[in-house]
Design an enzyme around this catalytic site. Structure first.
Site, PDB file in Angstrom:
ATOM      1  N   LYS A 100       0.887  -1.145   0.049  1.00  0.00           N
ATOM      2  CA  LYS A 100      -0.024   0.090  -0.034  1.00  0.00           C
ATOM      3  C   LYS A 100       0.933   1.230  -0.125  1.00  0.00           C
ATOM      4  CE  LYS A 100      -4.235  -1.677   0.115  1.00  0.00           C
ATOM      5  NZ  LYS A 100      -5.104  -1.413  -0.740  1.00  0.00           N
ATOM      6  N   ASP A 146      -0.353  -0.288  -4.533  1.00  0.00           N
ATOM      7  CA  ASP A 146      -1.766   0.243  -4.630  1.00  0.00           C
ATOM      8  C   ASP A 146      -1.757   1.492  -3.894  1.00  0.00           C
ATOM      9  OD1 ASP A 146      -4.467   0.628  -4.659  1.00  0.00           O
ATOM     10  OD2 ASP A 146      -5.068  -0.970  -3.771  1.00  0.00           O
ATOM     11  N   GLU A 155      -2.226  -0.351  -8.656  1.00  0.00           N
ATOM     12  CA  GLU A 155      -3.650  -0.071  -8.627  1.00  0.00           C
ATOM     13  C   GLU A 155      -3.881   1.334  -8.270  1.00  0.00           C
ATOM     14  OE1 GLU A 155      -6.047  -2.636  -6.117  1.00  0.00           O
ATOM     15  OE2 GLU A 155      -4.222  -3.945  -6.139  1.00  0.00           O
ATOM     16  N   ASP A 202      -9.060   0.263  -9.928  1.00  0.00           N
ATOM     17  CA  ASP A 202      -9.937  -0.418  -8.757  1.00  0.00           C
ATOM     18  C   ASP A 202     -10.902   0.526  -8.309  1.00  0.00           C
ATOM     19  OD1 ASP A 202     -10.674  -1.499  -6.683  1.00  0.00           O
ATOM     20  OD2 ASP A 202      -8.894  -1.582  -5.435  1.00  0.00           O
ATOM     21  N   LYS A 258     -14.170  -6.288  -7.626  1.00  0.00           N
ATOM     22  CA  LYS A 258     -14.438  -6.552  -6.178  1.00  0.00           C
ATOM     23  C   LYS A 258     -16.015  -6.964  -6.176  1.00  0.00           C
ATOM     24  CE  LYS A 258     -10.645  -4.310  -4.223  1.00  0.00           C
ATOM     25  NZ  LYS A 258     -10.250  -3.153  -3.665  1.00  0.00           N
TER      26      LYS A 258
HETATM   27 MG    MG Z   1      -7.089  -1.339  -4.564  1.00  0.00          MG
END
Ligand code: MG
Length: 370
Positions: free
Chosen positions: A165, A193, A219, A244, A268
């Site tokens: 992240k 991401d 992402e 995303d 997702k």
């Molecule tokens: Mg993501």
């Protein structure tokens, strides 16, 4: 013609599952999984299980919003045919705009019922095959020393890809990746991401600086609504870009594909509104030559099992980021997808195969609609 099933009741559970440590991303911090389980009963004794794990900064839903929405959706579908998933989805989408995460819990439970009614595991119900696959494991935002230590730990455990992240400053984000590469070597793929944390110029400059570090893809570098600049970021770097937060449903998928905004889609269920729309996203992706990943919020193995069947059934889904379960101190799920380090194997139990331990369910606050 087969006799239709009828929905006779819905139970809605508030479920909190503690994490090993807080999960930090650029836009929010999550201290424990605050899920909502949905159990849909039918007149033939078959029931379906679904899960919502809302990320408020992404979908605008909290656990309490999800519970309120679940009561309304339950009233909407009560007495109706659970096997007509197309109609049930249309109704839910029309009645409750946005709120994709709670709609996905209902969609997932309907697919669970359909699989059980047909005697088929979900992957077969979707017309697909069975395959095992790997999830990466994600490292929260932290100091460069912390993230490097975590990466070494994941490598030792045997994970085949690490997701990091980012989305803070260029200096710190580059320091994080430098520190990780120095600790784990060049081989293990790193996915990053930014969770919308960069503005356009920071995204371009940071990705340029990260190009030598073997980044598999990035992402959501910038704000979810900024499709035009997402395309410009993509054109400015050799690092592949994955949409995303910019990708919720099939309408977004179409716009992203036509606009040439990204190299990959991160599907997702919590964003698409469930499996029904996820299949549409993947179909658009295939038409556009875009490979997909299926990711997660931080669902238990129940929500992750539904997602795992989707991955198994559609080879165009090339990557999986289904690591929510790995963050949790408890596993209240029976059956469902099994994890061997990061290798996920689904079962041939009809439906998605996962259920919640009755003892755990009993400990949760519950609302029944019948
Ligand atoms: Mg993501």
């Amino acid at each position: 013609m087969s006799e239709n099933l009828k929905i006779t009741g819905i139970e809605i559970y508030k479920a909190d599952i503690p994490f090993h440590e807080p999960f930090r991303i650029a836009i929010m911090e999550i201290l424990c999984a605050q899920s909502v389980f949905v159990k849909i009963f039918t007149d033939k004794g078959i029931y379906g299980m679904g899960e919502a794990n809302p990320y408020w900064r992404i979908t605008g839903e909290t656990q309490s919003i999800n519970i309120a929405g679940a009561v309304d959706l339950a009233k909407l579908i009560l007495g109706k045919d659970p096997l007509n998933i197309e109609e049930r989805n249309k109704e839910m989408n029309k009645y409750l705009a946005f709120n994709s995460t709670i709609r996905s819990a209902f969609d997932m439970a309907l697919y669970d019922i359909a699989g059980k009614a047909a005697g088929l595991p979900l992957y077969a119900l979707l017309g697909g095959g069975k395959r095992s696959f790997w999830t990466d494991n994600t490292i929260s935002i932290g100091e460069p020393e912390y993230v490097a230590k975590k990466a070494v730990d994941y490598k030792k455990q045997g994970f085949q890809a690490i997701k990091v992240k980012l989305g803070t400053t260029k200096e710190l984000d580059v320091a994080r990746i430098k520190s990780i590469r120095a600790a784990i070597g060049d081989k293990l793929p790193i996915r990053i991401d930014a969770n919308q944390g960069w503005d356009f110029h920071t995204a371009v400059n940071t990705l340029k600086a990260l190009e030598p570090f073997g980044i598999e893809y990035c992402e959501q570098p910038i704000a979810h609504w900024d499709y035009d600049n997402l395309r410009r970021v993509r054109e400015s770097t050799t690092i592949a870009i994955m949409a995303d937060e910019s990708l919720f449903d099939h309408h977004d998928a179409y716009k992203l594909a036509v606009g040439g905004c990204c190299d990959y889609f991160n599907i997702k269920l919590a964003k698409s509104g469930g499996i029904h729309n996820a299949l549409k996203i993947n179909a658009i992706a295939e038409g556009a030559g875009i490979k997909c990943m299926v990711g997660c919020m931080t669902e238990t193995r129940l929500g992750l099992s539904a997602a795992a069947h989707l991955v198994s059934a559609r080879p165009n889904i090339q990557y999986a980021d289904l690591d929510g379960y790995l963050f949790m101190k408890e596993d209240p799920i029976i059956g469902g997808a099994q994890y061997n380090i990061g290798e996920i194997t689904i079962t041939d139990t009809p439906g998605h195969g996962a259920d919640v331990d009755p003892a755990f369910l009993k400990s949760c606050e519950m609302i029944a609609v019948k």
